[in-house]
Design an enzyme around this catalytic site. Sequence first.
Site, PDB file in Angstrom:
ATOM      1  N   CYS A   1      86.267  48.366 -14.525  1.00 40.09           N
ATOM      2  CA  CYS A   1      87.451  48.837 -13.810  1.00 40.09           C
ATOM      3  C   CYS A   1      87.129  49.135 -12.349  1.00 40.09           C
ATOM      4  CB  CYS A   1      87.986  50.099 -14.483  1.00 40.09           C
ATOM      5  SG  CYS A   1      89.682  50.451 -14.005  1.00 40.09           S
TER       6      CYS A   1
ATOM      7  N   ASP B   1      89.549  58.504 -22.632  1.00 38.97           N
ATOM      8  CA  ASP B   1      88.756  58.901 -21.463  1.00 38.97           C
ATOM      9  C   ASP B   1      88.622  60.424 -21.470  1.00 38.97           C
ATOM     10  OD1 ASP B   1      87.412  58.789 -19.055  1.00 38.97           O
ATOM     11  OD2 ASP B   1      89.127  58.098 -17.872  1.00 38.97           O
TER      12      ASP B   1
HETATM   13  O1  LIG Z   1      88.706  54.486 -11.211  1.00 38.03           O
HETATM   14  C1  LIG Z   1      89.497  55.278 -10.682  1.00 38.03           C
HETATM   15  O2  LIG Z   1      89.432  55.577  -9.477  1.00 38.03           O
HETATM   16  C2  LIG Z   1      90.551  55.917 -11.505  1.00 38.03           C
HETATM   17  C3  LIG Z   1      91.539  56.644 -10.877  1.00 38.03           C
HETATM   18  C4  LIG Z   1      92.527  57.251 -11.618  1.00 38.03           C
HETATM   19  C5  LIG Z   1      92.552  57.126 -12.988  1.00 38.03           C
HETATM   20  C6  LIG Z   1      91.565  56.394 -13.634  1.00 38.03           C
HETATM   21  C7  LIG Z   1      90.558  55.789 -12.915  1.00 38.03           C
HETATM   22  N1  LIG Z   1      89.567  55.049 -13.524  1.00 38.03           N
HETATM   23  C8  LIG Z   1      89.363  54.998 -14.911  1.00 38.03           C
HETATM   24  O3  LIG Z   1      88.567  56.080 -15.307  1.00 38.03           O
HETATM   25  C9  LIG Z   1      87.853  55.720 -16.463  1.00 38.03           C
HETATM   26  C10 LIG Z   1      86.436  56.209 -16.437  1.00 38.03           C
HETATM   27  O4  LIG Z   1      85.774  55.930 -15.271  1.00 38.03           O
HETATM   28  P1  LIG Z   1      84.215  56.233 -15.110  1.00 38.03           P
HETATM   29  O5  LIG Z   1      83.493  55.122 -15.791  1.00 38.03           O
HETATM   30  O6  LIG Z   1      83.954  57.565 -15.718  1.00 38.03           O
HETATM   31  O7  LIG Z   1      83.969  56.236 -13.647  1.00 38.03           O
HETATM   32  C11 LIG Z   1      87.991  54.250 -16.610  1.00 38.03           C
HETATM   33  O8  LIG Z   1      88.956  54.049 -17.635  1.00 38.03           O
HETATM   34  C12 LIG Z   1      88.609  53.772 -15.368  1.00 38.03           C
HETATM   35  O9  LIG Z   1      89.483  52.751 -15.757  1.00 38.03           O
END
Ligand SMILES: O=C(O)c1ccccc1N[C@@H]1O[C@H](COP(=O)(O)O)[C@@H](O)[C@H]1O
Length: 197
Positions: A6, A120
């Site tokens: 992502c 998440d």
């Molecule tokens: O990635 C972002 O900036 C974000 C912003 C707002 C909501 C979700 C976001 N990302 C998502 O967060 C999870 C976990 O991320 P991480 O691997 O802990 O950094 C993932 O699902 C992203 O899609």
Amino acid sequence: MRVKICGITNLQDALDAINAGANALGFVFYTNSPRYISPLNAKEIVEKIPPFIQTVGLFVNENETFINEVCKEAKMQLAQIIDDNDILNYELLEIKFIKVIRIESKKDLKNLSKDYYLIDAFVESFGGEGKRVALEWFENIDCSKFILAGGLNSDNLKELNGFDFYGVDVSSGVEESKGKKSKQKMIDFVKEANEIK
Ligand SMILES: O=C(O)c1ccccc1N[C@@H]1O[C@H](COP(=O)(O)O)[C@@H](O)[C@H]1O
């Protein structure tokens, strides 16, 4: 194990993610994110990627019209939806979607329907902060329709052995800086994900 990477903001990262073996690419249509991409820029990337890769648009508390229009313009195939206030009428969405459940304890995993969910960790900023969920919350639960996110990286993926998650989603764990992916970290991540049993 299916892998979504992502926070794609540029074509090189998209191609590196695909070459590393990612199944899906995530595009963040949430303007407060450091990984925000405009629908037009996302579309330009999507038009240049090879087939058999799913494009996923991430939305935070948006309405149906906005989600439909952005997904159409940016050529998304799936909408990843954070809908904290539970106000969306999902029947009005013109695109396949997956709901994000942001959890703070085991009880947040109770009473979910039989759908697929992206799970998440709860953070005020909505995601992408590298915060993990406690794996013990998933013990004795069917995880086969859960895509796990939150603080994953190539070093901690081994801990998912035995849980039978459908897939994993990562953003900050494969970055060299916010919004810029690391080719090597993506290679290591997908390799480790494929070793999960
Ligand atoms: O990635 C972002 O900036 C974000 C912003 C707002 C909501 C979700 C976001 N990302 C998502 O967060 C999870 C976990 O991320 P991480 O691997 O802990 O950094 C993932 O699902 C992203 O899609």
